[in-house]
Design an enzyme around this catalytic site. Structure first.
Site, PDB file in Angstrom:
ATOM      1  N   LEU A  43       0.649  -1.224   0.015  1.00  0.00           N
ATOM      2  CA  LEU A  43      -0.004   0.068  -0.205  1.00  0.00           C
ATOM      3  C   LEU A  43       0.719   1.236   0.054  1.00  0.00           C
ATOM      4  CD1 LEU A  43      -3.045  -0.598   2.280  1.00  0.00           C
ATOM      5  CD2 LEU A  43      -3.011  -0.834  -0.247  1.00  0.00           C
ATOM      6  N   ILE A  66       0.038 -12.022  -0.026  1.00  0.00           N
ATOM      7  CA  ILE A  66      -0.507 -13.296  -0.096  1.00  0.00           C
ATOM      8  C   ILE A  66      -1.670 -13.163   1.002  1.00  0.00           C
ATOM      9  CG2 ILE A  66       0.029 -15.613   0.965  1.00  0.00           C
ATOM     10  CD1 ILE A  66       3.028 -15.040   0.493  1.00  0.00           C
ATOM     11  N   GLU A  69      -6.811 -14.359   6.102  1.00  0.00           N
ATOM     12  CA  GLU A  69      -8.048 -14.562   6.401  1.00  0.00           C
ATOM     13  C   GLU A  69      -9.094 -13.713   6.205  1.00  0.00           C
ATOM     14  OE1 GLU A  69      -6.666 -17.103  10.449  1.00  0.00           O
ATOM     15  OE2 GLU A  69      -7.771 -15.394  10.454  1.00  0.00           O
ATOM     16  N   HIS A  72      -8.785  -7.792   3.532  1.00  0.00           N
ATOM     17  CA  HIS A  72      -7.592  -6.918   3.418  1.00  0.00           C
ATOM     18  C   HIS A  72      -6.671  -7.372   2.310  1.00  0.00           C
ATOM     19  CE1 HIS A  72      -3.821  -4.647   5.125  1.00  0.00           C
ATOM     20  NE2 HIS A  72      -4.942  -3.854   4.834  1.00  0.00           N
ATOM     21  N   ARG A 110       6.775 -17.389  -8.968  1.00  0.00           N
ATOM     22  CA  ARG A 110       7.216 -16.198  -9.664  1.00  0.00           C
ATOM     23  C   ARG A 110       8.031 -15.394  -9.046  1.00  0.00           C
ATOM     24  NH1 ARG A 110       2.715 -18.928  -9.231  1.00  0.00           N
ATOM     25  NH2 ARG A 110       1.046 -18.907 -10.995  1.00  0.00           N
TER      26      ARG A 110
END
Ligand SMILES: Nc1c(NC[C@H](O)[C@H](O)[C@H](O)CO)[nH]c(=O)[nH]c1=O
Ligand SMILES: CC(=O)[C@@H](O)COP(=O)(O)O
Length: 137
Positions: A43, A66, A69, A72, A110
């Site tokens: 961010l 990643i 839960e 966000h 990646r």
């Protein structure tokens, strides 16, 4: 020769090291120089680029988001990408190497230069956009 700023969101140290390796190799292979600054998370990457916008020729955003839960993930992944795209549309040469994955295994594949090399891919994208910027200036 261009001077390119790599802005890394250092949320996952080991994954970032892999992404940085690929990005730096791609920039050097193209004959350009680079500097790196570090922010806490994805961010903060767009804001850092905005602050440095007049000081570098192009920018590479590096990071890993990643899923956890909560919602966000959508905010971090989506808003960082949206803000970077907005700055691209304002004419900044930016390559987005912020991974957004479901798990660490997807990120590792990646991030590794010897596999999908998304860090190098983002650097090459930034360089391509810089070349277009110069062409249409
Ligand atoms: N969960 C992840 C984050 N979260 C942190 C945010 O990016 C930001 O730093 C915080 O909300 C303070 O403003 N960042 C990542 O880069 N990757 C993640 O998986
Ligand atoms: C992408 C994220 O912000 C994530 O790591 C946060 O995890 P959680 O949703 O479990 O709080």
């Amino acid at each position: 020769m261009a001077n390119i700023l790599i802005v890394e969101a250092r949320f996952y140290e080991h994954l970032n090291d892999l992404l940085l390796e690929g990005a730096r190799a791609a920039i050097e292979a193209a004959g350009h120089t680079h500097e790196t600054i570090t922010v806490p998370g994805a961010l903060e990457v767009p804001g850092a680029i905005a602050l440095a916008a007049d000081a570098y020729d192009a920018f590479v955003a590096i990071g890993v988001v990643i899923r956890g839960e909560t919602y966000h993930f959508e905010i971090v992944a989506g808003e960082s990408a949206r803000a970077l795209m907005a700055m691209t549309l304002d004419g900044l040469a930016i390559g987005n190497g912020i991974l957004t994955t479901e798990n660490e295994a997807q990120a590792l594949t990646r991030a590794r230069r010897t596999e999908k090399d998304k860090g190098g891919e983002a650097a090459k994208a930034a360089i391509a956009m810089l070349e277009l910027q110069k062409r249409f200036a």
